[in-house]
Design an enzyme around this catalytic site. Structure first.
Site, short mmCIF file in Angstrom:
data_model
loop_
_atom_site.label_atom_id
_atom_site.label_comp_id
_atom_site.label_asym_id
_atom_site.label_seq_id
_atom_site.Cartn_x
_atom_site.Cartn_y
_atom_site.Cartn_z
N CYS A 35 52.17 52.21 57.81
CA CYS A 35 52.05 51.34 58.99
C CYS A 35 53.29 51.35 59.87
CB CYS A 35 51.72 49.92 58.54
SG CYS A 35 50.29 49.89 57.46
N HIS B 212 53.11 44.91 63.78
CA HIS B 212 52.02 45.64 63.13
C HIS B 212 50.91 44.62 62.82
CE1 HIS B 212 49.59 47.86 60.46
NE2 HIS B 212 50.04 47.29 59.36
N ASN C 267 43.55 46.18 60.47
CA ASN C 267 44.79 46.93 60.26
C ASN C 267 44.50 48.43 60.44
OD1 ASN C 267 47.00 48.28 59.20
ND2 ASN C 267 47.21 46.94 57.40
N1 COA Z 1 36.49 37.94 49.64
C1 COA Z 1 36.44 36.89 48.81
N2 COA Z 1 37.33 36.68 47.83
C2 COA Z 1 38.32 37.59 47.69
C3 COA Z 1 38.44 38.71 48.52
C4 COA Z 1 37.47 38.88 49.52
N3 COA Z 1 37.48 39.91 50.38
N4 COA Z 1 39.51 39.43 48.14
C5 COA Z 1 40.07 38.78 47.11
N5 COA Z 1 39.35 37.66 46.83
C6 COA Z 1 39.59 36.66 45.79
C7 COA Z 1 40.40 37.18 44.65
O1 COA Z 1 39.58 37.86 43.73
C8 COA Z 1 41.00 35.91 44.09
O2 COA Z 1 40.01 35.28 43.32
P1 COA Z 1 40.42 34.45 41.99
O3 COA Z 1 41.31 33.34 42.47
O4 COA Z 1 39.10 33.99 41.47
O5 COA Z 1 41.12 35.43 41.11
C9 COA Z 1 41.22 35.05 45.34
O6 COA Z 1 40.37 35.61 46.36
C10 COA Z 1 42.67 35.04 45.81
O7 COA Z 1 43.13 36.39 45.81
P2 COA Z 1 44.53 36.78 46.43
O8 COA Z 1 44.70 38.26 46.33
O9 COA Z 1 45.60 35.91 45.87
O10 COA Z 1 44.26 36.35 47.96
P3 COA Z 1 45.27 36.30 49.15
O11 COA Z 1 45.31 34.95 49.74
O12 COA Z 1 46.58 36.93 48.79
O13 COA Z 1 44.55 37.23 50.22
C11 COA Z 1 44.80 39.44 51.09
C12 COA Z 1 44.31 38.60 49.93
C13 COA Z 1 44.59 40.90 50.76
C14 COA Z 1 44.02 39.08 52.32
C15 COA Z 1 46.31 39.14 51.32
O14 COA Z 1 47.00 39.18 50.10
C16 COA Z 1 46.96 40.08 52.27
O15 COA Z 1 46.59 40.17 53.42
N6 COA Z 1 48.01 40.76 51.79
C17 COA Z 1 48.77 41.67 52.62
C18 COA Z 1 48.01 42.93 52.74
C19 COA Z 1 48.55 43.81 53.81
O16 COA Z 1 48.87 43.37 54.88
N7 COA Z 1 48.61 45.09 53.51
C20 COA Z 1 49.00 46.07 54.43
C21 COA Z 1 50.46 46.06 54.61
S1 COA Z 1 50.83 47.13 55.91
#
Ligand code: COA
Length: 332
Positions: free
Chosen positions: A114, A255, A285
């Site tokens: 990214c 980004h 993204n």
């Molecule tokens: N829909 C519904 N539930 C989902 C899900 C989805 N698409 N993806 C994950 N979950 C669930 C998980 O399984 C977890 O369930 P549990 O509590 O029963 O175990 C719960 O939601 C929380 O998961 P978590 O990973 O802690 O959620 P989060 O708040 O961190 O959100 C992202 C997940 C991916 C949206 C977030 O972590 C994120 O955006 N991270 C940065 C990613 C990024 O920007 N990457 C590129 C960098 S350039």
């Protein structure tokens, strides 16, 4: 000494829109969850026969046309991509030179996920300031749908396809020059965001992408925290080193990974909402393409005027990061 000026911008988005509603029929998720956790409502998906280079070419044509330069005026083409047309060679940048009929350009890809566009910008600036090149075309193009596992709800909700391009040219006028670019990397975080196999570091069957582990895998929660910390630190540093107040920034172009990451960084920097450029809602993204696509958005909506200062900021797999202080300086 020659300086490097950011002359023009262009972008391309594929026609097909994939909404959160449609995704919630493919994996166990919902529009409400995706919107609340990421700010994304929809993303674009390239056609099956549409390659990364095809999107890059469309963005490049627009950037070239807006710069007033001809394809033959370009000395160097850099494409920042993690979804190249081909695994090893030719580079997507060279494919693009072929499709644009360029005869005078050196071409290569940059793999910085990214942060690809900011890395490309830093190379363009260095080549121009050294006197080696006069006009550089930088492109961020991604067909992330081709390396996304559409059965993994942790990643498939985030990513989309698209391309952006910019022309960077030599100038003697320091007032219109790119002020500064900072870049960095830390490979100790490599496992946060990766396509684990498919390269020469692992045994793989290149034809079976799933078995080969060629899809993106991510530790979302950890990535989120490192992203906010790194982006905020990076931006504070580049502003302090250059003695620039956040009030002088007309457009903060981060980004477009996640609305919550962007908001957290914006708040840490005391930026006003009108300073922060957002496209994550409609494009998701798009990795190396996200910053030039966002710049193009403000350009096409008439919000980006000559002389206005942009602050670019990115973070991505590697880990890599970078920030840049860039006045918009179209040819007069
Ligand atoms: N829909 C519904 N539930 C989902 C899900 C989805 N698409 N993806 C994950 N979950 C669930 C998980 O399984 C977890 O369930 P549990 O509590 O029963 O175990 C719960 O939601 C929380 O998961 P978590 O990973 O802690 O959620 P989060 O708040 O961190 O959100 C992202 C997940 C991916 C949206 C977030 O972590 C994120 O955006 N991270 C940065 C990613 C990024 O920007 N990457 C590129 C960098 S350039």
């Amino acid at each position: 000494m020659a300086y490097a000026a950011f002359r023009s911008i262009g972008a391309y988005v594929p026609e097909k829109i994939l909404t959160n509603e449609e995704l919630s029929k493919m994996v166990d998720t919902s529009d409400e969850w995706i919107t609340k956790r990421t700010g994304i409502k929809e993303r674009r998906i390239a056609a099956k026969d549409e390659k990364t280079s095809d999107m890059g070419v469309e963005a490049a044509k627009i950037a070239l046309q807006r710069s007033g330069l001809d394809a033959q005026d370009i000395d160097l083409v850099i494409c920042g991509t993690i979804s190249p047309d081909y695994f090893c060679m030719p580079s997507t940048a060279t494919v693009i030179t072929g499709k644009l009929g360029m005869k005078n350009a050196t071409a290569f890809d940059i793999s910085a996920a990214c942060t690809g566009f900011i890395y490309s910008l830093s190379v363009a600036k260095a080549f121009i300031e050294s006197g080696m090149n006069k006009n550089v075309l930088i492109i961020g193009a991604e067909k992330l749908s081709a390396i996304t596992d559409f059965t993994d709800r942790g990643t498939c909700i985030l990513f989309g396809d698209g391309a952006g391009a910019a022309v960077i040219s030599a100038t003697n006028n320091k007032d219109e020059a790119i002020i500064d670019i900072h870049t960095g990397a830390d490979g100790s975080y490599a496992d946060l965001l990766m396509t684990p196999n498919g390269g020469t570091g692992s045994a793989h069957d290149a034809l079976d992408k799933e078995a080969a582990g060629c899809y993106m895998q991510m530790k979302g929660n950890e990535t989120f925290k490192v992203a906010v910390r790194t982006l905020t630190k990076d931006v504070k540093e580049i502003l302090a080193v250059n003695n620039i107040e956040t009030s002088s920034i007309k457009h903060f172009v981060p980004h477009q990974a996640n609305l919550r990451i962007i908001k957290a960084v914006g708040e840490a920097l005391n930026l006003k909402d009108e300073q922060v450029v957002l496209t994550v809602e409609k494009y998701g993204n798009t990795s190396g393409a996200s910053i030039p696509m966002a710049i193009n958005d403000i350009y096409e909506s008439g919000k980006l005027q000559a002389g206005e200062l942009m602050l670019l900021d990115a973070f991505g797999g590697g880990l890599t990061w970078g920030s840049a202080l860039v006045p918009f300086s179209p040819f007069k």
